[in-house]
Scaffold this motif. Structure first.
Motif: not given
Length: 296
Positions: A286-294
């Motif tokens: 969840i965290y890294y996907n949010l990070k990718k989407k900025k």
């Protein structure tokens, strides 16, 4: 940021709530709460094909509690995933719809391969010795997920319908064992020595009993020792001698059998047990996907 993960497995449902903060350019994950409810859905599904009325209500009640806890902790993002038992349950979608209506939680049924990927999302192997290859082994109530990691890359992942509750219900055939054995011998190959990374409540219990130091690998001989000891005891005796709950005492022997077979067929001598889970992998994904989407 507060992130929650709900893992609805064949033996238990878990809610993990983490606070995530950036620290020196990396994310720091701090556990705020972990709640485990032994729903044992697999005992209904693997024998009757559906979740019975009593356990259906348990799922609904559990999700209401999880929803309230997420509100109390002011969770910013969450994901709820169901695995093997819900995949097989004829009334799985019906229960998902009721949970959405009554608890306002969206449950996704994920594939076995995605389950394996979520375990891998913990990225334990990246922090270990590069002179080895690593096989993630996650043993659950309904399935076993294998993920092979070598030279900084995932090389193979597969989910087998071999789990502790299926085993107890006599639903793991010799043909299923042969398929797993052949897959392991064909796919888990490396010029480097292979070490296992184990996850699931059962291997964590054995690791604790073994008194192995955190961060150190446990020899496969420990698994063989406890398997030999425990398979000759009744469930009640295991509860008494090892201070297990009943929902651990009955599944731990089939879990040890699965770990032992996998490690024997892969010719693995040691296993790391870093206390990782599908829920931990969910939080990180969840965290890294949010990070990718900025978004963060």
């Amino acid at each position: 940021m507060i992130i929650a993960a709900i893992d609805i497995g064949s033996n238990a449902a878990r809610l993990l709530i983490n606070e995530v903060k950036p620290s020196n350019g990396k994310a720091e994950f701090t556990k705020l709460n972990l709640l485990r409810i032994p729903l044992r859905l697999g005992f209904d599904v693997f024998s009757n094909g559906k979740i019975g009325a009593e356990r259906k209500q348990m799922v609904i009640n559990t999700m209401k509690i999880f929803s309230q806890l997420m509100t109390m902790y002011k969770v910013d993002h969450y994901r709820a995933c169901a695995t093997s038992a819900m995949r097989d349950a004829k009334n799985g979608q019906e229960i998902i719809d009721i949970v959405k209506q009554e608890a306002d939680i969206n449950i996704e049924i994920i594939s076995g391969d995605e389950e394996a990927t979520l375990i891998y999302e913990n990225h334990v192997a990246e922090g270990l010795d590069k002179d080895f290859a690593y096989l993630y082994v996650d043993v659950g109530g309904g399935s076993t997920e294998l993920t092979f990691y070598e030279n900084n890359k995932m090389k193979y992942e597969h989910s087998f319908n071999i789990g502790t509750i299926r085993f107890l219900n006599g639903l793991v055939s010799q043909e299923m064992w042969e398929e797993m054995k052949n897959e392991i011998k064909d796919k888990i190959k490396s010029k480097k020595p292979v070490v296992a990374i184990g996850s699931g409540g059962n291997i964590n219990k054995i690791f604790s009993l073994s008194k192995t130091k955190d961060g150190k690998p446990m020899p496969v001989s420990v698994i063989k020792k406890y398997l030999k000891e425990m398979q000759n005891l009744s469930v009640e005796e295991r509860m008494h001698y090892y201070q297990f709950r009943e929902d651990r005492a009955d599944v731990i022997v089939p879990a040890l059998q699965i770990f032992n077979n996998v490690m024997t067929w892969a010719e693995i001598k040691h296993i790391y047990v870093p206390k990782i889970s599908v829920a931990d992998g969910l939080v990180k994904s969840i965290y890294y996907n949010l990070k990718k989407k900025k978004s963060i």
